[in-house]
Scaffold this motif. Sequence first.
Motif, PDB file in Angstrom:
ATOM      1  N   ARG A 156       0.839  -1.186   0.000  1.00  0.00           N
ATOM      2  CA  ARG A 156       0.000   0.000   0.000  1.00  0.00           C
ATOM      3  C   ARG A 156       0.880   1.243   0.000  1.00  0.00           C
ATOM      4  N   ASN A 158       0.424   5.237   0.631  1.00  0.00           N
ATOM      5  CA  ASN A 158      -0.527   6.244   1.132  1.00  0.00           C
ATOM      6  C   ASN A 158      -1.948   5.683   1.182  1.00  0.00           C
ATOM      7  N   ASN A 159      -2.065   4.464   1.706  1.00  0.00           N
ATOM      8  CA  ASN A 159      -3.347   3.771   1.892  1.00  0.00           C
ATOM      9  C   ASN A 159      -4.012   3.316   0.593  1.00  0.00           C
ATOM     10  N   ASN A 160      -3.342   3.478  -0.538  1.00  0.00           N
ATOM     11  CA  ASN A 160      -3.852   2.959  -1.803  1.00  0.00           C
ATOM     12  C   ASN A 160      -3.184   1.613  -2.090  1.00  0.00           C
ATOM     13  N   ASN A 270       7.676  -0.776   6.905  1.00  0.00           N
ATOM     14  CA  ASN A 270       7.170   0.546   6.549  1.00  0.00           C
ATOM     15  C   ASN A 270       8.303   1.414   6.042  1.00  0.00           C
ATOM     16  N   HIS A 272       8.895   5.318   5.112  1.00  0.00           N
ATOM     17  CA  HIS A 272       8.206   6.595   5.281  1.00  0.00           C
ATOM     18  C   HIS A 272       9.159   7.762   5.034  1.00  0.00           C
TER      19      HIS A 272
END
Length: 289
Positions: A156, A158-160, A270, A272
Amino acid sequence: MKKIKILLSLMALFTFSLAFVSCSSDDEKNNDSSPNLVTEGVKYNIQGSEEFSSIEFTPNGEYIVTRKTPAKNSGDITLADLYVHGKFTVIDGGYRLDGFGTVAIDQDLASTKITIISEGYTHEVNATVAPKKLSDDMSRAFCRHWRFSKSHFALRVNNNVLVDFDIDGCDFSKWYRNDKVKDYDTDNEQFNSKCKDLLLTEYGTFAVTYADDFINVGTWTWEDKGDNIIGCDWGFNSFRDDHFNGSMSTEFVKGSTDAEDQLVITKQINLHNPYFLVISEFTYTLIPR
């Protein structure tokens, strides 16, 4: 293209961190002449040696030799420098360790002495029998060889959801070679590695094998026995920096029979920065081997 490169980098990190014990075939049996201690599994912690740290014999006739960590100025250290693994057989006066040499064990109530002959050198060392860290009934049922049955990967940004797929076993190179990633590097060993087996022992050994018999070894313990969650060190230290962080959870699922037990491992990394958040997650389902 940037997203594809991010995907490849993250999957390389995961695939490489799965490095862990060549497995016997299902029809191979324990050697009846093995001492009871070896039949049940035993680990020796070696003392006074500059070369070796421990030797562990598993109930199904395999061994793991752990070398001492070389000095930092000795160049790049690989897992092959730290661990030797293979099958062992009983011979007169000791054991033959395939791909390593021979080991003779002289043990009485007062002491344990081990003679190691490997690569033309003889090492005579003292040792102690390691205490079993996980000897309750539940741990003994949990300590066995597991086979990677299926895997799931999700990515994913950015949450997509960018990627979400399942594969049999743990061979992600099949996905790379399926024309889904055009710039897949067939010479990249990180992408070619195929995770095959997981070995857990009562001495807290957590060892994963690749199809090419590449081995990596860590340790495990119960983190929350009530919820069937274990904790282990499985190669995340190198991911903890300003841009990467990771987590891992492992759940034991008891089936109606031992053959139906499952081990579910979830790893997440993650990535970021101020502009985006990338979350990649692998879920592995393992079954008894």
